[in-house]
Motif scaffolding. Structure first.
Motif, mmCIF file in Angstrom:
data_model
loop_
_atom_site.group_PDB
_atom_site.id
_atom_site.type_symbol
_atom_site.label_atom_id
_atom_site.label_comp_id
_atom_site.label_asym_id
_atom_site.label_seq_id
_atom_site.Cartn_x
_atom_site.Cartn_y
_atom_site.Cartn_z
ATOM 1 N N TYR A 12 28.168 4.660 5.259
ATOM 2 C CA TYR A 12 27.548 5.150 6.489
ATOM 3 C C TYR A 12 26.026 5.238 6.484
ATOM 4 O O TYR A 12 25.438 5.577 7.506
ATOM 5 C CB TYR A 12 28.107 6.535 6.839
ATOM 6 C CG TYR A 12 29.612 6.538 6.951
ATOM 7 C CD1 TYR A 12 30.262 5.778 7.918
ATOM 8 C CD2 TYR A 12 30.385 7.281 6.074
ATOM 9 C CE1 TYR A 12 31.641 5.770 8.016
ATOM 10 C CE2 TYR A 12 31.767 7.284 6.163
ATOM 11 C CZ TYR A 12 32.384 6.525 7.136
ATOM 12 O OH TYR A 12 33.747 6.513 7.232
ATOM 13 N N ASP A 15 24.174 3.113 9.287
ATOM 14 C CA ASP A 15 24.480 3.626 10.628
ATOM 15 C C ASP A 15 23.840 4.995 10.848
ATOM 16 O O ASP A 15 23.331 5.286 11.929
ATOM 17 C CB ASP A 15 25.995 3.734 10.840
ATOM 18 C CG ASP A 15 26.654 2.371 10.964
ATOM 19 O OD1 ASP A 15 25.957 1.395 11.291
ATOM 20 O OD2 ASP A 15 27.872 2.303 10.735
ATOM 21 N N GLN A 18 20.114 4.475 11.398
ATOM 22 C CA GLN A 18 19.853 3.935 12.731
ATOM 23 C C GLN A 18 20.063 5.000 13.806
ATOM 24 O O GLN A 18 19.286 5.084 14.753
ATOM 25 C CB GLN A 18 20.735 2.726 13.007
ATOM 26 C CG GLN A 18 20.279 1.497 12.260
ATOM 27 C CD GLN A 18 21.084 0.274 12.610
ATOM 28 O OE1 GLN A 18 22.206 0.367 13.081
ATOM 29 N NE2 GLN A 18 20.514 -0.888 12.369
ATOM 30 N N PHE A 19 21.099 5.803 13.660
ATOM 31 C CA PHE A 19 21.345 6.882 14.618
ATOM 32 C C PHE A 19 20.135 7.812 14.687
ATOM 33 O O PHE A 19 19.647 8.135 15.774
ATOM 34 C CB PHE A 19 22.599 7.665 14.217
ATOM 35 C CG PHE A 19 22.845 8.888 15.045
ATOM 36 C CD1 PHE A 19 23.318 8.781 16.346
ATOM 37 C CD2 PHE A 19 22.609 10.153 14.530
ATOM 38 C CE1 PHE A 19 23.549 9.909 17.113
ATOM 39 C CE2 PHE A 19 22.840 11.285 15.293
ATOM 40 C CZ PHE A 19 23.316 11.167 16.583
ATOM 41 N N TYR A 22 17.197 6.158 16.413
ATOM 42 C CA TYR A 22 17.332 6.221 17.874
ATOM 43 C C TYR A 22 16.950 7.608 18.376
ATOM 44 O O TYR A 22 16.358 7.744 19.440
ATOM 45 C CB TYR A 22 18.763 5.897 18.315
ATOM 46 C CG TYR A 22 19.069 4.438 18.379
ATOM 47 C CD1 TYR A 22 18.523 3.639 19.377
ATOM 48 C CD2 TYR A 22 19.912 3.857 17.455
ATOM 49 C CE1 TYR A 22 18.808 2.284 19.446
ATOM 50 C CE2 TYR A 22 20.214 2.505 17.522
ATOM 51 C CZ TYR A 22 19.653 1.727 18.515
ATOM 52 O OH TYR A 22 19.941 0.390 18.591
ATOM 53 N N LYS A 55 33.390 10.306 8.765
ATOM 54 C CA LYS A 55 32.357 9.698 9.604
ATOM 55 C C LYS A 55 31.924 10.647 10.714
ATOM 56 O O LYS A 55 30.722 10.876 10.909
ATOM 57 C CB LYS A 55 32.884 8.390 10.203
ATOM 58 C CG LYS A 55 31.917 7.691 11.130
ATOM 59 C CD LYS A 55 32.542 6.431 11.703
ATOM 60 C CE LYS A 55 31.631 5.732 12.678
ATOM 61 N NZ LYS A 55 32.273 4.538 13.254
ATOM 62 N N PHE A 59 28.250 12.423 11.097
ATOM 63 C CA PHE A 59 27.395 12.241 12.271
ATOM 64 C C PHE A 59 27.209 13.540 13.046
ATOM 65 O O PHE A 59 26.180 13.746 13.687
ATOM 66 C CB PHE A 59 27.931 11.122 13.170
ATOM 67 C CG PHE A 59 27.482 9.762 12.726
ATOM 68 C CD1 PHE A 59 26.377 9.169 13.298
ATOM 69 C CD2 PHE A 59 28.145 9.094 11.714
ATOM 70 C CE1 PHE A 59 25.943 7.914 12.878
ATOM 71 C CE2 PHE A 59 27.722 7.843 11.286
ATOM 72 C CZ PHE A 59 26.623 7.256 11.860
ATOM 73 N N LEU A 130 25.909 7.169 20.939
ATOM 74 C CA LEU A 130 27.112 7.151 20.104
ATOM 75 C C LEU A 130 28.129 6.119 20.567
ATOM 76 O O LEU A 130 28.691 5.374 19.755
ATOM 77 C CB LEU A 130 27.742 8.542 20.056
ATOM 78 C CG LEU A 130 26.951 9.603 19.301
ATOM 79 C CD1 LEU A 130 27.576 10.976 19.494
ATOM 80 C CD2 LEU A 130 26.848 9.269 17.821
ATOM 81 N N GLN A 134 26.149 3.012 18.640
ATOM 82 C CA GLN A 134 26.824 3.226 17.363
ATOM 83 C C GLN A 134 28.302 2.826 17.403
ATOM 84 O O GLN A 134 28.974 2.874 16.390
ATOM 85 C CB GLN A 134 26.697 4.697 16.936
ATOM 86 C CG GLN A 134 25.282 5.118 16.627
ATOM 87 C CD GLN A 134 24.731 4.410 15.399
ATOM 88 O OE1 GLN A 134 25.427 4.178 14.436
ATOM 89 N NE2 GLN A 134 23.456 4.056 15.445
ATOM 90 N N THR A 141 33.311 10.337 19.224
ATOM 91 C CA THR A 141 32.189 10.914 19.975
ATOM 92 C C THR A 141 32.463 12.380 20.290
ATOM 93 O O THR A 141 31.593 13.234 20.107
ATOM 94 C CB THR A 141 31.931 10.112 21.267
ATOM 95 O OG1 THR A 141 31.686 8.747 20.920
ATOM 96 C CG2 THR A 141 30.740 10.661 22.037
#
Length: 178
Positions: A12, A15, A18-19, A22, A55, A59, A130, A134, A141
């Motif tokens: 992860y 990702d 990148q999350f 953003y 995951k 997040f 999301l 993502q 979500t």
């Protein structure tokens, strides 16, 4: 614990980074926040009950770390304006992997969407990032945001409607999104 952490990192990390990119629009800040997420993971992994996937748990922690970061900013107005500033800072990033800004620079329509996304609420932005950036499922979500699936669907619908209207206002009829 070391093996579990390495597995989470391998699965992860990109990702997660990148999350947070953003969310913050700042490479160094995103890197700092990723480190905070990992510290929280190490400190609290023993409390992970497995009621959601690793995951969504990871997040969810990242989202809370980002929210805490923005709460520490001087004013709400500054936080919102900085939150999705795709301008100068995004063009200064130097990373070998494709970053969100590079993707946006390749496509004018995507830049238009991001400019309009600036005007959406924090909840709408979170859902759009999301779900569409993502590629989280509705369930992932909902678990990440601590919401019901129904609330995610409603917020997603309203976000898309708001984006469509903003695009039409700013860019004319070609501003339609599907």
């Amino acid at each position: 614990m070391k093996a579990v952490f390495q597995e989470l990192y391998q699965k992860y990390h990109q990702d997660l980074f990148q999350f947070l990119m953003y969310m913050t629009k700042d490479k160094e800040q995103a890197e700092d926040l990723v480190q905070e997420v990992y510290i929280k993971v190490i400190k609290s992994y023993h409390t992970f009950k497995g009621e959601s996937s690793e995951k969504t748990w990871l997040f969810s922690i990242a989202r809370h770390v980002a929210i805490d970061y923005f709460r520490k900013q001087a004013t709400k107005r500054k936080r919102i304006l900085d939150f999705f500033d795709w301008g100068e800072r995004g063009e200064q990033l130097e990373d070998l992997s494709i970053l969100p800004e590079e993707i946006a620079e390749q496509n004018e329509e995507v830049r238009q969407i991001y400019r309009c996304l600036d005007k959406c609420s924090m909840d709408q932005k979170s859902v759009i990032i999301l779900r569409y950036i993502q590629s989280f499922s509705l369930k992932e979500t909902a678990e990440t945001l601590g919401w019901s699936i129904s609330k995610v669907k409603t917020t997603q619908h309203r976000a898309i409607k708001a984006l469509r209207q903003l695009l039409q206002q700013e860019y004319g009829e070609e501003g339609n999104i599907e």
